[in-house]
Design an enzyme around this catalytic site. Structure first.
Site, PDB file in Angstrom:
ATOM      1  N   HIS A 188       0.796  -1.240   0.000  1.00 21.56           N
ATOM      2  CA  HIS A 188       0.000   0.000   0.000  1.00 21.56           C
ATOM      3  C   HIS A 188       0.826   1.287   0.000  1.00 21.56           C
ATOM      4  O   HIS A 188       0.285   2.349  -0.320  1.00 21.56           O
ATOM      5  CB  HIS A 188      -0.942   0.049   1.210  1.00 21.56           C
ATOM      6  CG  HIS A 188      -1.955  -1.044   1.252  1.00 21.56           C
ATOM      7  ND1 HIS A 188      -2.823  -1.305   0.221  1.00 21.56           N
ATOM      8  CD2 HIS A 188      -2.243  -1.969   2.225  1.00 21.56           C
ATOM      9  CE1 HIS A 188      -3.602  -2.332   0.549  1.00 21.56           C
ATOM     10  NE2 HIS A 188      -3.265  -2.757   1.756  1.00 21.56           N
TER      11      HIS A 188
HETATM   12  C1  ZL4 Z   1      -5.927  -0.912  13.785  1.00 25.63           C
HETATM   13  O1  ZL4 Z   1      -7.017  -2.088  17.062  1.00 25.63           O
HETATM   14  O2  ZL4 Z   1      -9.812   0.564   6.976  1.00 25.63           O
HETATM   15  C2  ZL4 Z   1      -4.885  -0.079  14.210  1.00 25.63           C
HETATM   16  C3  ZL4 Z   1      -6.241  -1.027  12.423  1.00 25.63           C
HETATM   17  C4  ZL4 Z   1      -4.607   0.053  15.565  1.00 25.63           C
HETATM   18  C5  ZL4 Z   1      -5.036  -0.321  17.874  1.00 25.63           C
HETATM   19  C6  ZL4 Z   1      -5.677   0.879  18.541  1.00 25.63           C
HETATM   20  C7  ZL4 Z   1      -6.459   1.862  17.705  1.00 25.63           C
HETATM   21  C8  ZL4 Z   1      -7.899   1.512  17.534  1.00 25.63           C
HETATM   22  C9  ZL4 Z   1      -8.025  -2.525  12.951  1.00 25.63           C
HETATM   23  C10 ZL4 Z   1      -7.283  -1.830  11.997  1.00 25.63           C
HETATM   24  C11 ZL4 Z   1      -8.585   2.256  16.411  1.00 25.63           C
HETATM   25  C12 ZL4 Z   1      -8.130   1.826  15.060  1.00 25.63           C
HETATM   26  C13 ZL4 Z   1      -8.876   2.462  13.930  1.00 25.63           C
HETATM   27  N1  ZL4 Z   1      -5.340  -0.588  16.473  1.00 25.63           N
HETATM   28  C14 ZL4 Z   1      -8.246   2.157  12.603  1.00 25.63           C
HETATM   29  C15 ZL4 Z   1     -10.086   3.480   7.427  1.00 25.63           C
HETATM   30  C16 ZL4 Z   1      -9.635   3.136   8.739  1.00 25.63           C
HETATM   31  C17 ZL4 Z   1      -9.068   4.230   9.622  1.00 25.63           C
HETATM   32  C18 ZL4 Z   1      -8.251   3.622  10.733  1.00 25.63           C
HETATM   33  O3  ZL4 Z   1      -2.768  -6.554   4.550  1.00 25.63           O
HETATM   34  N2  ZL4 Z   1      -9.044   2.700  11.527  1.00 25.63           N
HETATM   35  C19 ZL4 Z   1      -8.917   2.708   7.617  1.00 25.63           C
HETATM   36  C20 ZL4 Z   1      -5.999  -1.002   6.679  1.00 25.63           C
HETATM   37  C21 ZL4 Z   1      -7.397  -0.767   7.186  1.00 25.63           C
HETATM   38  C22 ZL4 Z   1      -8.844   1.215   7.281  1.00 25.63           C
HETATM   39  C23 ZL4 Z   1      -5.782  -2.409   6.250  1.00 25.63           C
HETATM   40  C24 ZL4 Z   1      -4.088  -3.984   5.200  1.00 25.63           C
HETATM   41  C25 ZL4 Z   1      -2.637  -4.167   4.895  1.00 25.63           C
HETATM   42  C26 ZL4 Z   1      -2.344  -5.343   3.972  1.00 25.63           C
HETATM   43  C27 ZL4 Z   1      -0.855  -5.443   3.615  1.00 25.63           C
HETATM   44  C28 ZL4 Z   1      -4.346  -2.604   5.811  1.00 25.63           C
HETATM   45  N3  ZL4 Z   1      -7.617   0.650   7.349  1.00 25.63           N
HETATM   46  C29 ZL4 Z   1     -10.447   2.192   9.580  1.00 25.63           C
HETATM   47  C30 ZL4 Z   1      -9.564   1.619  10.680  1.00 25.63           C
HETATM   48  C31 ZL4 Z   1      -6.341  -1.430  16.131  1.00 25.63           C
HETATM   49  C32 ZL4 Z   1      -6.676  -1.610  14.739  1.00 25.63           C
HETATM   50  C33 ZL4 Z   1      -7.731  -2.429  14.298  1.00 25.63           C
HETATM   51  C34 ZL4 Z   1      -7.594  -1.907  10.592  1.00 25.63           C
HETATM   52  N4  ZL4 Z   1      -7.182  -1.049   9.665  1.00 25.63           N
HETATM   53  C35 ZL4 Z   1      -8.333  -2.864   9.933  1.00 25.63           C
HETATM   54  N5  ZL4 Z   1      -8.361  -2.562   8.607  1.00 25.63           N
HETATM   55  C36 ZL4 Z   1      -7.636  -1.453   8.470  1.00 25.63           C
HETATM   56  O4  ZL4 Z   1      -3.006  -5.252   2.728  1.00 25.63           O
HETATM   57  C37 ZL4 Z   1       0.065  -5.579   4.756  1.00 25.63           C
HETATM   58 ZN    ZN Z   2      -4.039  -7.348   3.233  1.00 26.19          ZN
END
Ligand code: ZL4
Ligand code: ZN
Ligand code: CA
Length: 381
Positions: free
Chosen positions: A142
């Protein structure tokens, strides 16, 4: 002689830095570098390391990272720490530092290690002394040239492909992570020298990260038609995924005739993943890797996502065995350091219970496949 083909012996190189498992994005953060220690532990406990060349690659330098990323972003990553981050709030904003991509201790070392491994792996393929290179710490698809995104700070895949393109006329990029490989797609959107193909979960309303990867994204300029997206709904199962993968990727290979292949083998497309939504078994995931390996084209295999860490380790250890053409026993080796974490079954292929419903109908997939084949037909003249 006529026996030359049958003497083809795959030379495999494996890139691992033992430090990588010690980094932490945050206690609650789903991305856990410890999974890379679990993976390497299984690889070694199965004695697979004895069948390949093992390297502890050098860290990528600032300048190597700047082959793709803008200097101000790299300088920021290098200088920011959890302690001084207040002073950097302006930069943190513009470089997309967030809960997904937090500033953590050693963040820049982490980036240099995983990117250094992918670049070193690519260089081994270009020097023609290796047929397959593996870096399970890479695959962070990403990251953009000027910002972090989705747990990815620097884009090791783009950096590796840039090296491959110095030698190989055409590089095929295949991405089986459940998320869309947007950073790699964007980097090569305007060129026909790297064809990008991503299979991923996609919601029309943009509510599944990163929101891109619709069928309509096909590349522009010289790159038109050299970008392929396979958007899927929740619940993909072994049979439908593997059939679709082979069907599409065979046509891609025949039409594009790549000189090298980069496979991002993200393990979040497995069943029971915390962020995923497909039902794939480790066997099916591995079958995709085997299929690409059997082409006998120089191959770089990378990790990516994967949030149920015992299964990530199983999957990538199993795929290492596939790449080595070696069979490994179903019972996990008892002497593995992290053996306790693989309960209650302690097997390589634990049963997939509580599967979710496959929302992709046969008719959907048939239509999708047909559309993709029609698009690929336009690649020839
Ligand atoms: C977390 O529990 O969909 C990050 C991320 C941190 C800990 C404490 C904070 C809690 C799930 C995800 C609040 C977190 C809020 N902590 C995160 C639109 C979003 C904005 C951010 O596999 N919030 C963003 C990214 C995806 C979004 C996926 C995949 C990588 C790969 C290659 C990346 N971002 C919503 C989410 C948590 C967290 C819990 C999380 N983030 C799940 N999905 C996302 O393709 C390596
Ligand atoms: Zn992924
Ligand atoms: Ca993908």
């Amino acid at each position: 002689t006529s026996h030359v083909q049958s003497h083809y012996k795959k030379r495999i190189s494996y890139f691992h830095n033992k430090e990588i498992g010690n980094f932490q994005f945050g206690v609650q953060h789903p991305m856990k570098p410890l999974r890379l220690s679990y993976t390497n532990d299984l690889v070694c406990a199965y004695r697979l390391h004895e069948k390949m060349r093992v390297f502890c690659p050098p860290k990528a330098t600032d300048y190597e990272l700047m082959e793709f990323h803008i200097p101000s972003y790299i300088t920021f990553l290098k200088n920011v720490t959890p302690e001084n981050s207040e002073q950097y709030s302006f930069d943190a904003d513009r470089f997309n530092i967030s809960e997904d991509c937090p500033i953590f201790r050693g963040m820049y070392d982490f980036c240099q290690i995983y990117a250094g491994a992918s670049v070193a792996a690519a260089l081994r393929l270009t020097s023609e002394d290796t047929d397959i290179c593996i870096n399970w710490s890479g695959g962070l698809h990403h990251a953009k040239h000027n910002e972090a995104s989705g747990f990815c700070f620097v884009n090791d895949i783009v950096l590796a492909i840039q090296q491959l393109l110095r030698v190989f006329p055409r590089v095929l990029y295949i991405d089986i992570d459940i998320h869309h490989g947007d950073g790699v797609q964007e980097a090569f959107y305007e060129t026909d020298r790297c064809m990008t193909v991503s299979f991923h979960k996609y919601k029309e309303n943009g509510k599944y990260f990163p929101g891109t990867g619709g069928l309509g994204e096909i590349g522009i300029g010289l790159g038109k038609r050299f970008c392929l997206n396979i958007p899927l709904k929740d619940g993909m199962d072994d049979e439908s995924y593997v059939a679709l993968f082979k069907d599409i990727i065979t046509d891609v290979k025949d039409r594009y005739q790549p000189n090298a292949v980069v496979l991002q083998s993200g393990a979040d497309s497995l069943g029971k993943d915390k962020l995923g939504g497909f039902n794939l078994s480790i066997k099916a995931h591995g079958e995709c890797v085997r299929f690409v390996k059997n082409w006998q084209i120089p191959l770089l295999v990378l990790g990516g996502g994967g949030y149920k860490i015992e299964n990530v380790a199983r999957c990538w250890a199993y795929e290492t065995s596939i790449l080595l053409d070696t069979e490994v026993p179903e019972a996990l080796p008892k002497h593995a350091q992290f053996y306790n974490f693989f309960g209650p079954d302690y097997s390589l292929h634990p049963p997939l219970v509580r599967r979710i419903e496959n929302l992709n109908t046969k008719a959907d997939l048939q239509k999708l496949s047909q559309h993709i084949h029609e698009r690929l037909r336009l690649l020839d003249g």
